[in-house]
Design an enzyme around this catalytic site. Structure first.
Site, short mmCIF file in Angstrom:
data_model
loop_
_atom_site.label_atom_id
_atom_site.label_comp_id
_atom_site.label_asym_id
_atom_site.label_seq_id
_atom_site.Cartn_x
_atom_site.Cartn_y
_atom_site.Cartn_z
N LYS A 96 26.04 12.91 -54.04
CA LYS A 96 27.33 12.21 -53.94
C LYS A 96 28.34 13.16 -53.29
O LYS A 96 28.53 14.29 -53.74
CB LYS A 96 27.79 11.84 -55.34
CG LYS A 96 28.50 10.52 -55.43
CD LYS A 96 28.58 10.13 -56.90
CE LYS A 96 29.58 9.04 -57.12
NZ LYS A 96 29.82 8.85 -58.56
C1 E4P Z 1 31.20 5.93 -59.64
O1 E4P Z 1 30.51 6.27 -58.76
C2 E4P Z 1 32.51 6.49 -59.97
O2 E4P Z 1 32.35 7.82 -60.25
C3 E4P Z 1 33.15 5.74 -61.11
O3 E4P Z 1 32.79 4.38 -61.02
C4 E4P Z 1 34.65 5.87 -61.22
O4 E4P Z 1 35.16 4.98 -62.19
P1 E4P Z 1 36.62 5.08 -62.77
O5 E4P Z 1 37.58 4.68 -61.70
O6 E4P Z 1 36.66 4.10 -63.90
O7 E4P Z 1 36.84 6.51 -63.20
#
Ligand code: E4P
Length: 309
Positions: A96
């Site tokens: 990522k």
């Molecule tokens: C996923 O890849 C993200 O890290 C995550 O969905 C972020 O979610 P949030 O906005 O609730 O922190």
């Protein structure tokens, strides 16, 4: 639409893969790793924890692991470390990378340039912190990433914050937007909701025949999960609370399919490959990077840097 788990909580991952064989992957980020690790987590313990997550998810179910570096060479180095260390376990590691890391407070294209290099050596990338269609398109067309993660919930937060609307994190925000004081939907770069962002990205990827998957992230409630499915997401990654509701009663929730009503827009990429930095930057991307950076625990950073002892 496939469903991934948006958590680094090993116990929950174990439970969900056991009870719901249709779960198809896991996404983590530095904040989720910090939350899951808690106190007294040595590098070795975190290493074994990550190994177990990869084993439980198993072959064919991608697990996103996020780099902590913010410069191109650092991202590429850490991505190689993580991929070489963990991908042999179940062949399911995806790296990522924030779309627009910035160094010393300055926006840069390091995330995109690193992702392109990683694609060239066969390392799959999940381009994260996507808040505009343009960020998604450049990630898919220029860097040829495996997946993009538009943050639906955080765009909804942003739109509400713009107009001073009070909300709780799990509150539903209408896919078709909310009218602002001028009589038009509150919008950001023409986007009226997180579902709309997912819809526009999915639609243009389909129109252009791009193989990059649309992974709807930052999902806050089961209705939003159903709506991103209707909007064309290939995958939604759900935090444990949303996953529970979605997988038990989610499909019974009545939804308005937004497809007919959402404005349809067309975006074009520049034909030359000089990517204008200002089109790639977004305040929520920068805020997200800052937040994730603050949450990096030294043990995770050490693993990313290949320092296991
Ligand atoms: C996923 O890849 C993200 O890290 C995550 O969905 C972020 O979610 P949030 O906005 O609730 O922190």
């Amino acid at each position: 639409m496939k469903v991934y788990l948006d958590t680094a909580d090993l116990g929950f991952i174990e439970y969900a893969f056991d009870k719901h064989p249709d779960v198809a992957g896991v996404t983590t980020n530095p904040s989720l790793i910090k939350k899951a690790a808690g106190k007294d987590f040595s590098v070795k313990k975190l290493d074994s924890y990550i190994t177990q997550i990869l084993e439980i998810a198993g072959e064919g179910n991608p697990v996103s692991l996020e780099v902590t570096a913010r410069d191109k060479d650092g991202i590429v180095r850490q991505a190689n470390n993580l991929f070489n260390k963990y991908n042999d376990i179940a062949g399911n590691v995806v790296i990522k990378v924030p779309v627009n890391p910035y160094t010393n407070g300055k926006s840069s294209l390091d995330g995109l340039l690193a992702a392109k290099e990683l694609h060239e050596v066969g390392i799959p990338v999940n381009m994260t912190l996507i808040f505009t269609v343009y960020q998604a398109l450049v990630s898919a067309e220029f860097a040829e990433v495996a997946m993009v993660s538009p943050f639906a919930g955080r765009i909804d937060d942003y739109l509400r914050q713009k107009e001073g609307i009070e909300f709780q994190k799990s509150d539903y925000y209408p896919a078709n937007g909310v009218l602002g004081p001028n009589g038009y939907p509150i919008s950001d770069n023409g986007i009226v909701s997180g579902v709309h962002l997912v819809y526009d990205i999915a639609r243009i990827f389909k129109k252009k025949g791009l193989p990059t998957k649309v992974l709807a992230a930052s999902i806050r409630n089961p209705r939003q999960a159903l709506e991103v499915a209707a909007a064309g997401a290939d995958i939604a990654t759900l935090p444990p609370s949303v996953f529970e509701e979605y997988s038990t009663k989610g499909k019974a929730v009545v939804i308005e399919i937004p497809t007919q009503e959402i404005d349809q827009r067309f975006y074009t990429l520049p034909t030359n490959r000089n990517i204008p930095t200002n089109y790639i930057a977004h305040p929520k991307t920068e805020e997200g990077i800052e937040k994730f950076t603050k949450d990096i625990i030294p043990e995770w950073e050490a693993i990313c840097n290949g320092e296991l002892n």
